[in-house]
Scaffold this active site. Sequence first.
Site, PDB file in Angstrom:
ATOM      1  N   CYS A 252       0.942  -1.251  -0.224  1.00  0.00           N
ATOM      2  CA  CYS A 252       0.164   0.056  -0.017  1.00  0.00           C
ATOM      3  C   CYS A 252       1.148   1.294  -0.749  1.00  0.00           C
ATOM      4  CB  CYS A 252      -1.023  -0.265   1.036  1.00  0.00           C
ATOM      5  SG  CYS A 252      -2.491   0.924   1.128  1.00  0.00           S
ATOM      6  N   HIS A 336      -3.276  -5.000  -0.590  1.00  0.00           N
ATOM      7  CA  HIS A 336      -3.021  -5.664   1.313  1.00  0.00           C
ATOM      8  C   HIS A 336      -3.504  -7.522   1.133  1.00  0.00           C
ATOM      9  CE1 HIS A 336      -3.003  -1.840   3.840  1.00  0.00           C
ATOM     10  NE2 HIS A 336      -4.159  -1.473   2.510  1.00  0.00           N
ATOM     11  N   GLU A 338      -1.870  -9.141   3.333  1.00  0.00           N
ATOM     12  CA  GLU A 338      -2.639  -9.049   4.954  1.00  0.00           C
ATOM     13  C   GLU A 338      -3.798  -9.669   5.198  1.00  0.00           C
ATOM     14  OE1 GLU A 338      -2.145  -6.251   4.107  1.00  0.00           O
ATOM     15  OE2 GLU A 338      -2.357  -5.129   4.994  1.00  0.00           O
TER      16      GLU A 338
END
Lengths: 365, 1072
Positions: A252, A336, A338
Site C-alpha cells: 500500500c 493488502h 495481509e
Amino acid sequence: MNSLSARKAKLILEDGTVMEGKSFGYEKSVSGEIVFNTAMTGYPESLTDPSYKGQILVLTYPLIGNYGAPQEEMENDLLKFHESNRIHIQALVVSDYSFQYSHWNARDSLAQWLKDNKVPGIFGIDTRALTKKLREKGTMLGKIVFDHDDVDFYDPSRENLVAQVSCTKKHVYGNGKYKILLLDCGVKYNIIRYLLQRDTTVIRVPWNHPIRTEEYDGLFLSNGPGDPKLCTDTIKNLTEVIRQDIPVFGICLGNQLLSLAAGADTYKLKYGHRSHNQPVLEVGTDKAYITAQNHGYAVDNDTLPEEWEPLFININDSTNEGMRHKTKPFFSTQFHPEASGGPTDTAYLFDVFVDTVAQYKGISQ
Amino acid sequence: MGKTSLKKVLLLGSGALKIGEAGEFDYSGSQALKALREEGIRTILINPNIATVQTSEKIANRIYFHPITPYFVERVIEREKPDGILLSFGGQTALNCGIELFKQGILKKYDVRVLGTPIQAIMDTEDREFFVNKLKEIDVKTPRSIAVTSLDDALKAGGQLGYPIIIRSAFTLGGQGSAFCSGEEELKEEASKAFSYTDQILVEESLKGWKEVEYEVVRDRFDNCITVCNMENLDPLGIHTGESIVVAPSQTLTNSEYHKLRALSIRVIRHIGIVGECNIQYALDPESENYRVIEVNARLSRSSALASKATGYPLAFVAAKLAAGYGLHQLKNAVTKTTTAFFEPALDYIVCKIPRWDLNKFEGVSHHIGSSMKSVGEVMAIGRTFEEAIQKGLRMIGQGMHGFVGNHLRFDHIEKELAEPTDMRIFVIAEAFEKGLSVEQIHKLTKIDKWFLYKLENIITLKKELEATPSLEALDNDKLHEAKIQGFSDFQIARFVTAPAPERMEESLLQVRTYRKNKNIVPYVKQIDTLAAEYPARTNYLYMTYSAREHDIAFYDDKKSVIVLGSGAYRIGSSVEFDWCGVSALHTVEEKGYRSVIINYNPETVSTDYDISDRLYFDELSLERTLDIIDLEQPHGVIVSTGGQIPNNLAMRLHSQKVKVLGTSPVSIDRAENRHKFSSMLDTLGVDQPQWKELTSMSDIQEFVERIGFPVLIRPSYVLSGAAMNVVSNPEELEHFLKLAAEVSKQYPVVVSEFIQEAKEIEIDAVARHGTLITYAISEHVEFAGVHSGDATMVFPPQKIYLETIRRIKRITREIARELNISGPFNIQFLAKDNQIKVIECNLRASRSMPFVSKVLKVNLIDLATRIMLDEEVAPLEKSIFDLDYVGVKAPQFSFSRLQLADPVLGVDMSSTGEVGCIGDDFYEGILKAMLSVGYHIPQKKILLSTGPARSKVELINSARALLAKGYTLYATRGTKRFYDQYGIKTKLAYWPDEEKRPNTLDLIRNREVDLVVNIPKNLSKGELDNDYMIRRNAVDFNIPLITNARLASAFILAFCKYKPEEISILAWDEY
C-alpha cells in the site's frame, strides 16, 4: 437506548450538503476527509487500521455493529483482534446501527467502544446516496456536527499523518530465523502476525528511522495514511536501500514510497479504492486475485523507471496494483495481502517474500 | 480470449417442478442457453416442462419435450450429434442423468464432451464416502461419523465422538430413521429401537444449534476463483436450508469467520476441480471458529439462483461462459458493463429468503420442519434493515400474513413449538415475545442467534408503541418514519394505531397512506448494482426502502411504461406457468415500444432476471407497494392478468384508486370472481351451471344438501387452487370439512354445490378483444371431474368429445366474452355429460394451461392478449384445432415422496407441484411420453391392482386384458380379484396390508416385486389411515410408480401396451 431515543447530529460536506442522522458514538463535533468502504464485514479491522487516520469512514454496508467490539486479548505483544492499539478514524457513518450485538468474541458494543475512544458515530444516513456523491464529485471534506457545536473543515492530506500513527521507538517481535526490518508508517498488526508465522524476527522501527543503521535480512514497508509525498525522510532513506540487494516488500503506502524512491510518480485518485472485492491481474498471466484495498493515492504506471515493471494491475480501472524490480529482489503491492479485513487469497506473497529473504540470506552468508 | 470450437451443445433441463427442484432451473437453463447463443453455438434443449421460459422460442435453437432419462437423451444425442453437453443447469435430474450417460459409456460412444466441471468431480461430490475422503486429503473437516452394526459398537462410537450425538439408519421411512441422543442412556434406547429394523446405523457427532452458512463459489479453467455470495441461515443447523429463513450476506460472522470459510471454499473447489459454479454448505460453531463442511453441490442450485438474485451477479450466465472456455477476468460484469466479472459483489442492502409451504393441502403430512425439504417455493425480500426485509418477506409469502406482527394467530404450546419447529415458527416467535418471553429464553429453545432475535424484538417493541398511540395524528413523524424503516406496512400501522373494524380496513390503510405521503414519508427506489455504488451502473434491478433520502433513478412522466404484475412465490396452484405468461407479456410490451416494468419477488423466476424488462422492481405485490411504484412510474397502464391470482385480486383495489388497468375492466373481473354476480349473469345468459348456494349456517347447509343430495362440493369463495375445497359424500364428512373451510376464511361464507359424477371436464383457454373471441384452445381432462384441473392430465386438442359439445362450448364462451366485454386472456372450465354443458369456473386472466396450449398450438396466446391490452387491432385467428396433426398431453408431477405420511391421492384440492407437456402423433404416444417424463416407467414384470369401486373396475377391464396379452403378471386384492375372475381375467391374490398372509401387498411393494401399483380410492374424500393408504404410501416410499385414478391408469396401460419404447418418436418441437 434505541434508534428513537438517539440524539440527532448532522453530517455536513464541503459542497454544502447536509444530511441528518442520529448519534450512537461519542458526542463531539469532528471533521476530516470523507471516504467510503464497500466491505460487508470487518468494521473492527477498519476502525483500527492506521491508514484511516484523519478520515471520516462511511460504510456502505448498512447493518453495522452486529457482532459488537472484539475482546482485547494480547498475543505476541499485539492485540489479537485489532489492527492497532486504538481506533484511528475521525468518525463512523452508517445507515443502520445495531444497538444489540451477538458474538462469542464480543467484549462490548460498537457504540461503547467508540465512546471509550472518543470517536463519534452516526446512523440513519442514506449511505448509498452519500457514496454516489463521493463517487461523482470525488473525496470531500466533511464534518459531524452536534447542535451548535460547529467545527471547521479539516484537510488531513496536508499533514504528515504517517508521523502521527507510526511508532516512536524500536520494538522487536518474535524470535525467528529471518530478521525483518519493518518500517512502520502505520502498520496493521496482521502484517506483523503474518511475518511472525513465517519464522521471522520482526524489528519494528519508526517511519523515519535511519535504515542503514540496522542489520536485517529483509525490509518490509508497511501501509499507512495520507499522501506518500509527505514522507520525504522515508523516501530519501529508501533511495539508499534500493541501491543495495537486500529483499524489500512493500504494501500500500509501502508500494507508493518504494515507487517514489525509484523515481516514479504518485497521484491522488478521485475517490480511492476501499473494499474487499478489488480484482487484480498478475501482469502477463491469466492469474487473477480478489484483494482488500484501502488507498486514496496510486502509482502512475507510465512513470515507472526502466528497471521496474508493473506486477499487478487493477482489472477494473487498470491502475497500478504493485510493481517489482526487474533484477533485484524488490516488490510491492498496492493491495493488502495481509487482508484483515478482506480476502486472504494473496497471503502467499508473504511466503514469496520470506522465501526471497531465505534465498538472499543463503547467498549472503 | 477463451474462444471456443464448440458448434452444438446439448443442455439437459430439470423436467417438471417438484419439491427440491423448482423454477430456479428455468432461470439457470435460460441464462446458460443465452450465454451460449451469444457465442454462436447452436443449442439443443431437452426438457418436457412445457410451461418454462427456457422452452420458449428464441432461447434454445431446438427443443425436445422428452423425458430426461438416459434412454431418451441418448436417442437425441444420436440424432443431433452435439459436441458438448451441459449437465449442471438442470438440477439433480440432469446431473443424475449425465452421470448415468457417462457410466454407460454413451458420452464416449458419441464423442460428447462434458462442458464445465468434469464428470469425475461431480461424482466425487455425490458419493458421501468419497467426498469425505477427498476433503480429508486437504485437511478440511466434515462431520465425524462412525458406521456400526451392534449396540456395543454404537456405545463405543458415542464415547469416541462425545455427546450429544445423532444416530441415523440407512433405511428411513416416515422420518423414523434419525434420533438425537444427549447421553449414553438415550443412545442405548434409540440404537436398540433402530436395530430392530435395520442392521447398520451411523453414529454422528451432533452439530445441532451450529450456524449454517453457505458460499457460492466460481472457478474458471485458469484456476481463478471467487465467492459470489455467502448466506446465513436464521434457522440453525437441523433445518434444511430449503426450509430455513436465509439472509445474505451473513450477519453474525466476523471478518475472520467470513474469510476463513471463504478461503476454505476456494480450497475445496480447487481440490475437487470444479469449472463453473458450486455451492458449499458449512456448519459453524456459534462459540468458536470451529466448522464442518456439510455438503458440496457441484452444479447450479436453488441457493445459486438465490445468490444470483441477491447480488445481481448472473451466476448461471457466467458459469455457462466458463464452460465454453472463458476465464472470469475475460468477462464483463453484466450489470455495470464496464467492470470485470472477476469480482465479488458488495451488497449495500440485506436480502431475506423465506420458504413457502403448502402443507395444508395434504392429508396426514406433519407440519414439523427439519432435515428434509417440504417447501414448494420461496420469496426474497430486500431492505436496508433486517426488520424491513423480514417484514416484507413475511407478507410476500402470501398466506394472509401482514408481516412479523399484526396477524391474528394463536399458539397454545409456545415453548414446544419453539423447540420443535413447524412451518409457523417465525410467528410463534412473535407470539412468544408478546407473551413476555425474553431473547435469552427464545434463544435457548430455538438456538437462533440472538442478533436475529434482538432485531425481531425491535419490531415487537415498536408495535407496542404504535398500539399505545391513540390516533394517526398523535403519531409523531419520527416514529412513523421509524415504523416504515422497520418494514411496517400501512395495513399494520392502521391495525395498531386506529384498529378499524375489518370492513373499514381498506379505508383505514389508505388513510395511513395519505397521511404519511403528506408528511413526505415515502419509500425510495434503490438499485442493485453489485458494487455498492462504487462504480456507476446502468442497472434496471430495483427495490424500495425507507432507509433512504433519494432515488437512484430518474422517472419520466411520459406514460410510456407498462407495469406487469408478477405472480409471486411458487406454490401449489401457481408456479412457472405464470412466470412464462409474465415474461411473454413483458416481451410484447417492449416490442410495442413501451418500457416494460415488472414487479415480482420470486428469486426462482426468469421474470426477475436482469435482462428481461426495462425495470425490475424486486418488491412486494401489495396494494401499498404497487401504488408506490405507480406514483413514481406514472405508467401508461398496469397488466394484472398474466400473473395468476395475486394481481387478479389487486385489480379492483387498483381500479378504486384510479389506476388504469389494461385490458378487461376490473369491474368485469369482479363479476367473474364474485360467485353471485357470475351466477346471475349465467342465468341471464341462459347458461347452465351446477346448483349451488352460499350458506352461513349448518342448518341451511343440511337443508340444501338434502334437496340436491350427496355428493356435494364445498368451498370457501375467492380461491385459486381450492384451499379447503372438498367433495363430501355423507353428513359426517360434511361436518368435518366445514370446520376446515371456516378456518380458511371466516369473512366468507361457505359455498355448497352439486357434484356431478362421471362428468368430463373441459377447459377453454381464450383471448378476446372488446368482447369478441379472437382465438381459443379447447382441451379435455383424461380424469373425470373431481380431480382438480391442476392435477388432471390434459389433452389438447381434445380427442374424445362430441362435436356438438365443442360447438356449445364455443357458443357459451362467446356469450360470456361478450357479456363481460373481455379484452385479454381468460379461461373457462366446463362439465360435460351427455352433451349437457355446465360452466364451473371462469377466470378473466391467464390460466395455468396457457403456455401448454400456446406451445402446442404454436400461437402465443399471451402475446396476442398483450397486444390487445395495448389496444392493437388483432384479427380473429383462423387456426383451428383440426389443423393439428398431433396431440399435446399435459401431465402433473407430484412430490409425495418428499411429504412424509401424506396420502398420495387426488381430489378437488390441488396437490401437484409441477407438470410436463409432451407432443405425440396420437393420444397414446403423447400420454406415454408425458407419463415417462413425470417419473413413471414402463413396467417390466408384475403389476398390483386394487381397483376400488365397481365403475373403476369396469373401466380397467380392457386394460387388464391388454396387460395379460402382453404377458404381465397381475396381482389383485381380494375384491378386485373376485371381480376380474368373473370376466376370465387371471390375477393372483395379494393380501391386504393388515392381513398376516402372503403374498402380501406390502411385501410385493417393499421387495420391489411389482413395478406398477394401481390403487383406486373407494370414495371421493381423502381416505383415512387404512389398507389402501398403506399400499399407496408404501408405493411412494419405495419409489414404485403409483396411479390412483382409473381413467388415467387405463390410458397409461393402453399406451404402453400399444407402443414399445423404441417406437416413441424423437422429434423436436419445430418438427411438429
